[in-house]
Design a protein around this motif. Structure first.
Motif, PDB file in Angstrom:
ATOM      1  N   GLN A 241       0.833  -1.204   0.000  1.00 18.92           N
ATOM      2  CA  GLN A 241       0.000   0.000   0.000  1.00 18.92           C
ATOM      3  C   GLN A 241       0.866   1.251   0.000  1.00 18.92           C
ATOM      4  O   GLN A 241       0.560   2.225  -0.655  1.00 18.92           O
ATOM      5  N   SER A 242       1.967   1.217   0.784  1.00 18.77           N
ATOM      6  CA  SER A 242       2.848   2.377   0.874  1.00 18.77           C
ATOM      7  C   SER A 242       4.264   1.896   1.172  1.00 18.77           C
ATOM      8  O   SER A 242       4.483   0.734   1.483  1.00 18.77           O
ATOM      9  N   THR A 243       5.202   2.830   1.133  1.00 21.14           N
ATOM     10  CA  THR A 243       6.592   2.451   1.396  1.00 21.14           C
ATOM     11  C   THR A 243       6.807   2.084   2.855  1.00 21.14           C
ATOM     12  O   THR A 243       7.753   1.375   3.176  1.00 21.14           O
ATOM     13  N   SER A 244       5.930   2.543   3.738  1.00 18.54           N
ATOM     14  CA  SER A 244       6.086   2.194   5.147  1.00 18.54           C
ATOM     15  C   SER A 244       5.839   0.707   5.397  1.00 18.54           C
ATOM     16  O   SER A 244       6.310   0.153   6.368  1.00 18.54           O
ATOM     17  N   GLN A 245       5.100   0.057   4.512  1.00 20.42           N
ATOM     18  CA  GLN A 245       4.872  -1.378   4.658  1.00 20.42           C
ATOM     19  C   GLN A 245       6.151  -2.164   4.423  1.00 20.42           C
ATOM     20  O   GLN A 245       6.280  -3.276   4.885  1.00 20.42           O
ATOM     21  N   ASN A 246       7.059  -1.604   3.700  1.00 16.82           N
ATOM     22  CA  ASN A 246       8.296  -2.301   3.361  1.00 16.82           C
ATOM     23  C   ASN A 246       9.336  -2.183   4.466  1.00 16.82           C
ATOM     24  O   ASN A 246      10.325  -2.885   4.452  1.00 16.82           O
ATOM     25  N   SER A 247       9.128  -1.290   5.452  1.00 21.35           N
ATOM     26  CA  SER A 247      10.120  -1.131   6.511  1.00 21.35           C
ATOM     27  C   SER A 247      10.013  -2.270   7.511  1.00 21.35           C
ATOM     28  O   SER A 247       8.965  -2.867   7.704  1.00 21.35           O
ATOM     29  N   SER A 248      11.107  -2.557   8.186  1.00 25.41           N
ATOM     30  CA  SER A 248      11.120  -3.648   9.158  1.00 25.41           C
ATOM     31  C   SER A 248      10.285  -3.306  10.380  1.00 25.41           C
ATOM     32  O   SER A 248       9.825  -4.186  11.088  1.00 25.41           O
ATOM     33  N   MET A 249      10.068  -2.022  10.658  1.00 27.08           N
ATOM     34  CA  MET A 249       9.270  -1.620  11.807  1.00 27.08           C
ATOM     35  C   MET A 249       7.785  -1.854  11.557  1.00 27.08           C
ATOM     36  O   MET A 249       7.032  -2.145  12.463  1.00 27.08           O
ATOM     37  N   ALA A 250       7.354  -1.702  10.314  1.00 23.10           N
ATOM     38  CA  ALA A 250       5.930  -1.752  10.012  1.00 23.10           C
ATOM     39  C   ALA A 250       5.392  -3.170   9.956  1.00 23.10           C
ATOM     40  O   ALA A 250       4.266  -3.417  10.311  1.00 23.10           O
ATOM     41  N   LYS A 251       6.186  -4.111   9.473  1.00 29.45           N
ATOM     42  CA  LYS A 251       5.667  -5.467   9.393  1.00 29.45           C
ATOM     43  C   LYS A 251       6.480  -6.406  10.264  1.00 29.45           C
ATOM     44  O   LYS A 251       7.700  -6.294  10.325  1.00 29.45           O
ATOM     45  N   PRO A 252       5.840  -7.321  10.943  1.00 28.78           N
ATOM     46  CA  PRO A 252       6.572  -8.239  11.815  1.00 28.78           C
ATOM     47  C   PRO A 252       7.425  -9.191  11.000  1.00 28.78           C
ATOM     48  O   PRO A 252       7.075  -9.569   9.884  1.00 28.78           O
ATOM     49  N   LYS A 253       8.547  -9.586  11.569  1.00 27.10           N
ATOM     50  CA  LYS A 253       9.422 -10.531  10.891  1.00 27.10           C
ATOM     51  C   LYS A 253       8.808 -11.914  10.928  1.00 27.10           C
ATOM     52  O   LYS A 253       8.265 -12.336  11.931  1.00 27.10           O
ATOM     53  N   ARG A 254       8.922 -12.603   9.798  1.00 24.67           N
ATOM     54  CA  ARG A 254       8.456 -13.982   9.746  1.00 24.67           C
ATOM     55  C   ARG A 254       9.683 -14.874   9.779  1.00 24.67           C
ATOM     56  O   ARG A 254      10.531 -14.799   8.906  1.00 24.67           O
ATOM     57  N   ASN A 255       9.775 -15.720  10.784  1.00 24.36           N
ATOM     58  CA  ASN A 255      10.944 -16.582  10.934  1.00 24.36           C
ATOM     59  C   ASN A 255      11.021 -17.645   9.854  1.00 24.36           C
ATOM     60  O   ASN A 255      12.081 -18.081   9.473  1.00 24.36           O
ATOM     61  N   ASN A 256       9.876 -18.090   9.374  1.00 23.17           N
ATOM     62  CA  ASN A 256       9.876 -19.175   8.402  1.00 23.17           C
ATOM     63  C   ASN A 256       9.702 -18.670   6.982  1.00 23.17           C
ATOM     64  O   ASN A 256       9.287 -19.407   6.120  1.00 23.17           O
ATOM     65  N   SER A 257      10.033 -17.381   6.706  1.00 21.80           N
ATOM     66  CA  SER A 257       9.814 -16.831   5.386  1.00 21.80           C
ATOM     67  C   SER A 257      10.727 -17.463   4.341  1.00 21.80           C
ATOM     68  O   SER A 257      10.320 -17.650   3.216  1.00 21.80           O
ATOM     69  N   ARG A 258      11.941 -17.786   4.719  1.00 24.86           N
ATOM     70  CA  ARG A 258      12.848 -18.424   3.768  1.00 24.86           C
ATOM     71  C   ARG A 258      13.880 -19.239   4.542  1.00 24.86           C
ATOM     72  O   ARG A 258      14.186 -18.920   5.683  1.00 24.86           O
ATOM     73  N   PRO A 259      14.415 -20.245   3.911  1.00 25.83           N
ATOM     74  CA  PRO A 259      15.455 -21.029   4.580  1.00 25.83           C
ATOM     75  C   PRO A 259      16.725 -20.186   4.747  1.00 25.83           C
ATOM     76  O   PRO A 259      17.055 -19.383   3.894  1.00 25.83           O
ATOM     77  N   LEU A 260      17.418 -20.373   5.846  1.00 27.48           N
ATOM     78  CA  LEU A 260      18.632 -19.614   6.132  1.00 27.48           C
ATOM     79  C   LEU A 260      19.870 -20.451   5.853  1.00 27.48           C
ATOM     80  O   LEU A 260      19.843 -21.667   5.989  1.00 27.48           O
ATOM     81  N   ASN A 261      20.957 -19.778   5.487  1.00 28.60           N
ATOM     82  CA  ASN A 261      22.210 -20.509   5.330  1.00 28.60           C
ATOM     83  C   ASN A 261      22.859 -20.668   6.699  1.00 28.60           C
ATOM     84  O   ASN A 261      22.381 -20.135   7.703  1.00 28.60           O
ATOM     85  N   ALA A 262      23.957 -21.387   6.760  1.00 29.64           N
ATOM     86  CA  ALA A 262      24.593 -21.721   8.038  1.00 29.64           C
ATOM     87  C   ALA A 262      25.026 -20.478   8.803  1.00 29.64           C
ATOM     88  O   ALA A 262      24.832 -20.384  10.017  1.00 29.64           O
TER      89      ALA A 262
END
Length: 159
Positions: A58-79
């Protein structure tokens, strides 16, 4: 887009990105769902449209880390990423013998090893509880000088 599937190069041209970007996305588990037949990669149009719909902002504020909660399972992590996140030694995740010895959950994406953060945190809690049970309630046996393994085991109890 009146076709049922798009080839990798067609989708890259449509979005104005490099085919290498799509390849990197597939390796990290990001992007639309795809179908792979031998070396041919096809993207169903409905999957592309679904991905575009979920990527709308909707806006650029949605893209900031403060505006949306982090999803732990969004992608696999490397070591390295998972080791930094859970504050454990990187070699526990990079060394195949250590991963097997400790029972660290991981997945193979092609030839690459990746980690699901939620699974690793659950493993860390189980492993910490097991160590605590074996040591009779003490997380770590008290000594004047702690080695890296003892420090890592103490960190496990904080996860």
């Amino acid at each position: 887009m009146d076709k049922e599937v798009l080839r990798e190069c067609e989708l890259a041209v449509h979005w104005g990105i490099s085919p290498k970007t799509l390849q990197r996305w597939r390796c990290t588990g990001y992007g639309p769902k795809y179908l792979k037949l031998n070396k041919l990669v096809l993207y169903p149009v409905h999957a592309v449209l679904e991905f575009e719909k979920t990527s709308l902002l909707q806006s650029t504020s949605q893209n900031s880390s403060m505006a949306k909660p982090k999803r732990n399972n969004s992608r696999p992590l490397n070591a390295r990423e998972v080791a930094l996140t859970v504050r454990l030694p990187t070699y526990w995740f990079t060394n195949i013998n250590m991963r097997q010895k400790l029972g660290i959950p991981h997945v193979h994406i092609g030839k690459v090893v990746r980690f699901n953060l939620d699974e690793v945190k659950a493993w860390a809690r189980r492993y910490s509880a097991e160590i605590e049970k074996n040591n009779g309630g003490d997380t770590v046996k008290r000594t004047d000088r702690k080695g890296p393994r003892l420090i890592a085991i103490e960190r496990l109890s904080l996860i």
